[in-house]
Every structure is written in structure tokens, then in C-alpha cells.
Design an enzyme around this catalytic site. Structure first.
Site, PDB file in Angstrom:
ATOM      1  N   ASP A  34      68.067 -17.013  89.638  1.00  0.00           N
ATOM      2  CA  ASP A  34      67.057 -16.066  89.242  1.00  0.00           C
ATOM      3  C   ASP A  34      68.030 -14.351  88.303  1.00  0.00           C
ATOM      4  OD1 ASP A  34      67.627 -14.428  90.922  1.00  0.00           O
ATOM      5  OD2 ASP A  34      65.739 -14.012  91.636  1.00  0.00           O
ATOM      6  N   CYS A  58      68.680 -16.541  94.550  1.00  0.00           N
ATOM      7  CA  CYS A  58      68.019 -15.745  94.475  1.00  0.00           C
ATOM      8  C   CYS A  58      69.131 -14.552  94.990  1.00  0.00           C
ATOM      9  CB  CYS A  58      66.002 -16.236  94.148  1.00  0.00           C
ATOM     10  SG  CYS A  58      66.314 -15.568  95.976  1.00  0.00           S
ATOM     11  N   THR A  71      67.771 -13.416  98.151  1.00  0.00           N
ATOM     12  CA  THR A  71      67.774 -14.412  99.656  1.00  0.00           C
ATOM     13  C   THR A  71      67.777 -15.157  99.213  1.00  0.00           C
ATOM     14  OG1 THR A  71      65.515 -14.320  98.958  1.00  0.00           O
ATOM     15  CG2 THR A  71      66.066 -12.092 100.299  1.00  0.00           C
ATOM     16  N   HIS A  91      71.291 -33.074 109.060  1.00  0.00           N
ATOM     17  CA  HIS A  91      69.930 -34.111 110.260  1.00  0.00           C
ATOM     18  C   HIS A  91      68.241 -34.171 108.732  1.00  0.00           C
ATOM     19  CE1 HIS A  91      71.013 -32.543 114.722  1.00  0.00           C
ATOM     20  NE2 HIS A  91      71.992 -33.196 113.661  1.00  0.00           N
ATOM     21  N   HIS A 101      67.088 -38.839 112.532  1.00  0.00           N
ATOM     22  CA  HIS A 101      66.660 -38.159 111.909  1.00  0.00           C
ATOM     23  C   HIS A 101      65.934 -38.706 110.420  1.00  0.00           C
ATOM     24  CE1 HIS A 101      69.579 -35.315 113.988  1.00  0.00           C
ATOM     25  NE2 HIS A 101      70.362 -36.050 114.081  1.00  0.00           N
TER      26      HIS A 101
HETATM   27  C1  RB5 Z   1      63.959 -10.529  92.840  1.00  0.00           C
HETATM   28  O1  RB5 Z   1      63.880  -9.034  92.864  1.00  0.00           O
HETATM   29  C2  RB5 Z   1      64.008 -10.979  94.246  1.00  0.00           C
HETATM   30  O2  RB5 Z   1      62.357 -10.743  94.393  1.00  0.00           O
HETATM   31  C3  RB5 Z   1      64.381 -12.169  94.425  1.00  0.00           C
HETATM   32  O3  RB5 Z   1      65.320 -12.342  93.486  1.00  0.00           O
HETATM   33  C4  RB5 Z   1      64.494 -13.089  95.017  1.00  0.00           C
HETATM   34  O4  RB5 Z   1      64.854 -12.387  96.710  1.00  0.00           O
HETATM   35  C5  RB5 Z   1      62.977 -14.163  95.990  1.00  0.00           C
HETATM   36  O5  RB5 Z   1      62.941 -14.292  97.312  1.00  0.00           O
END
Ligand code: RB5
Length: 148
Positions: free
Chosen positions: A8, A65, A67, A98, A133
Site C-alpha cells: 500500500d 504495508c 505493519t 513449518h 508439519h
Molecule cells: C495505512 O496507514 C496502514 O494502516 C496500513 O499500511 C497497515 O499498517 C495496516 O495494517
């Protein structure tokens, strides 16, 4: 071997770095993420990448993204996807050995570029160990079959 890469707006630069990295390693990289830093919705790109994997267009995928969490949750809604968030090299190796993860995810706001490259390499170098596994991965697929 072809690797689909999705991201993203939070991970445009990281995606570019990772695509070059996997190409330098000798893999083919398929970009289905956004190339714009304008705010967008990660499920769109997660689904594109996940479908490329289950349809056989790509052998595995890398999701990035902010996180790594949102994009992996979305990808895991596609039947047959086992996407795992990895913020360290050991997890990246073990999700292949695994769990036979067919996608890894990480956060551009969580890991730096060098660690991200190490994570990707650890995942790509690892091999599924099978045996007990295999049984557990099969059990995961059986849970999936019970959904609607
Ligand atoms: C975008 O701001 C953020 O929410 C997205 O990149 C991600 O971290 C969502 O899980």
C-alpha cells in the site's frame, strides 16, 4: 521462480527496494502494489497478490504495508493462502519450514530495509520440512473447507 509483490501507500519505497533485491537474487518479481504514496486501501492489493499465488501466476508472494498486519489478514481471506507476518529472520525461515507459508508480510514502518531483505532471503532460502508439519498444514486446509 516468480514472486508477486504487493504494497500500500506506506510501503512504496520498501516495495521498490525489495523488488530489486529479489531480482538481483535471480527471481522474477511481479508488482501488483501501488506505486503512489496517496492513501489507498491495502485489501485491494492483498487480494491481487493472493489470487496470483492461488491461480499459479506466482510461486509465492511478499506483502508490505505499514505493519504487515492488515495486508496479511486480507490475503489470508483468500482460500489457499498462508500469509505470515515476519519481523525477524528466524520467523521468516520457520514460516516456510513449518507452515509452508506461501506469502510473507512485513511492515515498512516496523522493519528497516536491510532487515527486510534478510527476512525475504531467509524465507526464499528455506524449504518446507513436511512430515508432522504437512499434517498440520493439511488440518489448516480442512478448517478452510468448513467455511461456507
Ligand atoms: C495505512 O496507514 C496502514 O494502516 C496500513 O499500511 C497497515 O499498517 C495496516 O495494517
Amino acid at each position: 521462480m516468480k514472486i508477486v509483490v504487493a504494497n500500500d501507500h506506506a510501503a512504496v519505497n520498501m516495495k521498490k527496494e525489495i523488488m530489486s533485491f529479489v531480482e538481483d537474487l535471480g527471481y522474477e518479481a511481479l508488482n501488483v502494489g501501488t506505486d503512489s504514496e496517496e492513501s489507498c486501501d491495502y485489501p485491494i492489493y492483498a487480494e491481487k497478490a493472493a489470487r496470483a499465488v492461488v491461480d499459479g501466476e506466482a510461486d509465492c508472494g511478499i506483502l508490505i504495508c505499514g505493519t504487515g498486519v492488515g495486508i496479511s489478514i486480507a490475503a489470508n481471506k483468500v482460500k489457499g493462502i498462508r500469509a505470515a507476518v515476519c519481523s525477524d529472520v528466524t520467523t521468516a525461515r520457520l514460516v516456510k519450514e513449518h507452515n509452508n507459508a506461501n506469502m510473507i508480510a512485513f511492515g515498512a514502518r516496523i522493519v528497516g530495509t536491510e532487515l527486510a531483505k534478510d527476512i525475504v532471503k531467509a524465507y526464499l532460502d528455506a524449504r518446507f520440512l513436511g512430515g508432522k508439519h504437512e499434517r498440520r498444514v493439511h488440518m489448516i486446509s480442512e478448517i478452510e473447507k468448513k467455511q461456507n
